[in-house]
Write a protein that holds these residues in place. Sequence first.
Motif, mmCIF file in Angstrom:
data_model
loop_
_atom_site.group_PDB
_atom_site.id
_atom_site.type_symbol
_atom_site.label_atom_id
_atom_site.label_comp_id
_atom_site.label_asym_id
_atom_site.label_seq_id
_atom_site.Cartn_x
_atom_site.Cartn_y
_atom_site.Cartn_z
ATOM 1 N N LEU A 64 -4.204 -12.719 13.790
ATOM 2 C CA LEU A 64 -2.991 -12.064 13.273
ATOM 3 C C LEU A 64 -1.811 -12.365 14.199
ATOM 4 O O LEU A 64 -1.835 -12.000 15.365
ATOM 5 N N CYS A 65 -0.789 -13.063 13.675
ATOM 6 C CA CYS A 65 0.314 -13.395 14.580
ATOM 7 C C CYS A 65 1.473 -12.406 14.434
ATOM 8 O O CYS A 65 2.244 -12.237 15.361
ATOM 9 N N ARG A 66 1.615 -11.742 13.309
ATOM 10 C CA ARG A 66 2.707 -10.767 13.175
ATOM 11 C C ARG A 66 2.401 -9.810 12.026
ATOM 12 O O ARG A 66 1.842 -10.214 11.009
ATOM 13 N N THR A 67 2.783 -8.553 12.217
ATOM 14 C CA THR A 67 2.660 -7.568 11.141
ATOM 15 C C THR A 67 4.053 -7.138 10.712
ATOM 16 O O THR A 67 4.917 -6.894 11.560
ATOM 17 N N PHE A 68 4.261 -7.077 9.417
ATOM 18 C CA PHE A 68 5.553 -6.637 8.883
ATOM 19 C C PHE A 68 5.408 -5.190 8.421
ATOM 20 O O PHE A 68 4.604 -4.901 7.530
ATOM 21 N N LEU A 69 6.159 -4.306 9.066
ATOM 22 C CA LEU A 69 6.118 -2.902 8.659
ATOM 23 C C LEU A 69 7.284 -2.658 7.706
ATOM 24 O O LEU A 69 8.453 -2.762 8.089
ATOM 25 N N LEU A 70 6.927 -2.349 6.458
ATOM 26 C CA LEU A 70 7.957 -2.170 5.435
ATOM 27 C C LEU A 70 8.416 -0.723 5.392
ATOM 28 O O LEU A 70 7.586 0.206 5.417
ATOM 29 N N ILE A 71 9.735 -0.554 5.306
ATOM 30 C CA ILE A 71 10.318 0.785 5.234
ATOM 31 C C ILE A 71 11.251 0.809 4.016
ATOM 32 O O ILE A 71 12.058 -0.111 3.844
ATOM 33 N N ASP A 72 11.134 1.858 3.221
ATOM 34 C CA ASP A 72 11.981 1.985 2.029
ATOM 35 C C ASP A 72 13.401 2.336 2.460
ATOM 36 O O ASP A 72 13.616 3.351 3.133
ATOM 37 N N SER A 73 14.378 1.511 2.092
ATOM 38 C CA SER A 73 15.765 1.744 2.525
ATOM 39 C C SER A 73 16.302 3.089 2.047
ATOM 40 O O SER A 73 17.143 3.692 2.702
ATOM 41 N N GLU A 74 15.812 3.532 0.883
ATOM 42 C CA GLU A 74 16.305 4.806 0.349
ATOM 43 C C GLU A 74 15.770 5.997 1.138
ATOM 44 O O GLU A 74 16.394 7.048 1.191
ATOM 45 N N ILE A 75 14.609 5.825 1.745
ATOM 46 C CA ILE A 75 13.928 6.946 2.411
ATOM 47 C C ILE A 75 14.089 6.904 3.923
ATOM 48 O O ILE A 75 14.181 7.930 4.589
ATOM 49 N N GLY A 76 14.166 5.718 4.496
ATOM 50 C CA GLY A 76 14.278 5.575 5.954
ATOM 51 C C GLY A 76 12.924 5.729 6.641
ATOM 52 O O GLY A 76 11.879 5.796 5.976
ATOM 53 N N ILE A 77 12.945 5.811 7.963
ATOM 54 C CA ILE A 77 11.703 5.879 8.739
ATOM 55 C C ILE A 77 11.124 7.296 8.653
ATOM 56 O O ILE A 77 11.796 8.264 8.979
ATOM 57 N N THR A 78 9.885 7.402 8.197
ATOM 58 C CA THR A 78 9.243 8.715 8.000
ATOM 59 C C THR A 78 8.236 8.999 9.124
ATOM 60 O O THR A 78 7.944 8.116 9.931
ATOM 61 N N LYS A 79 7.680 10.219 9.097
ATOM 62 C CA LYS A 79 6.649 10.593 10.075
ATOM 63 C C LYS A 79 5.455 9.651 9.980
ATOM 64 O O LYS A 79 4.872 9.260 10.991
#
Length: 189
Positions: free
Chosen positions: A91-106
């Motif tokens: 595994l060379c990289r992981t992409f953490l997806l965040i919903d722009s409408e919601i932002g970073i959650t717990k």
Amino acid sequence: MFKFMWGFFFLLQVAFLGRSNVGKSSLIQALFHQCPHVKVNISSKPGHTKTLNFYQVRKKFFLIDMPGYGYNMPQHFASSVEGYLQNRRRLCRTFLLIDSEIGITKADNIALEMFDEFRIPYVLVFTKIDKVNRYIQLQTLLSVLKIKDQLSHCCFSQPFFVSAKIGNGIPLLQSFIGYITGNLKITGH
Ligand SMILES: Nc1nc2c(ncn2[C@@H]2O[C@H](COP(=O)(O)OP(=O)(O)O)[C@@H](O)[C@H]2O)c(=O)[nH]1
Ligand SMILES: [Mg+2]
């Protein structure tokens, strides 16, 4: 089958992780729709992707669509995702997806802590930017800068902003993935 197994052991991998319904499958489809072997399911029902799905991209690398966390989280999530991340070899990289409408959650913070703990290099990708105006996008960017100190050195310094629906940010992210998997050479930097 043999070729798939060979690739599985030797090719690099990139993974896509995020809350259920954040747009993982849609983004993978937008990024790799020209690759015949990449056929992802996009569902209107959250929690559709329940296992780790591996797709081989033109004998070059593997991408992994991971089950979403949050809603309808499968019981084996901890063992499958965490187990994979702890033992990942290619595994060379992981992409953490965040919903722009919601932002970073717990729930996203738990994923960030997990990346720190296992020292997993990752990139933040804000999805569905067609649903928010540029002020919200700017606010989101500033919110990332605010928590910059909490983000470990495993985090790539530049977040990506994408829309699988209208294609914003897709070519840049495609090039980035090509670069980190060793399939795109950049000269002069
Ligand atoms: N407007 C908009 N909707 C999106 C985008 N990406 C995904 N969606 C929608 O969000 C829902 C969840 O998408 P999906 O890719 O299945 O999310 P996953 O559960 O993370 O794999 C679906 O209804 C998609 O059509 C986007 O870039 N823009
Ligand atoms: Mg999915």
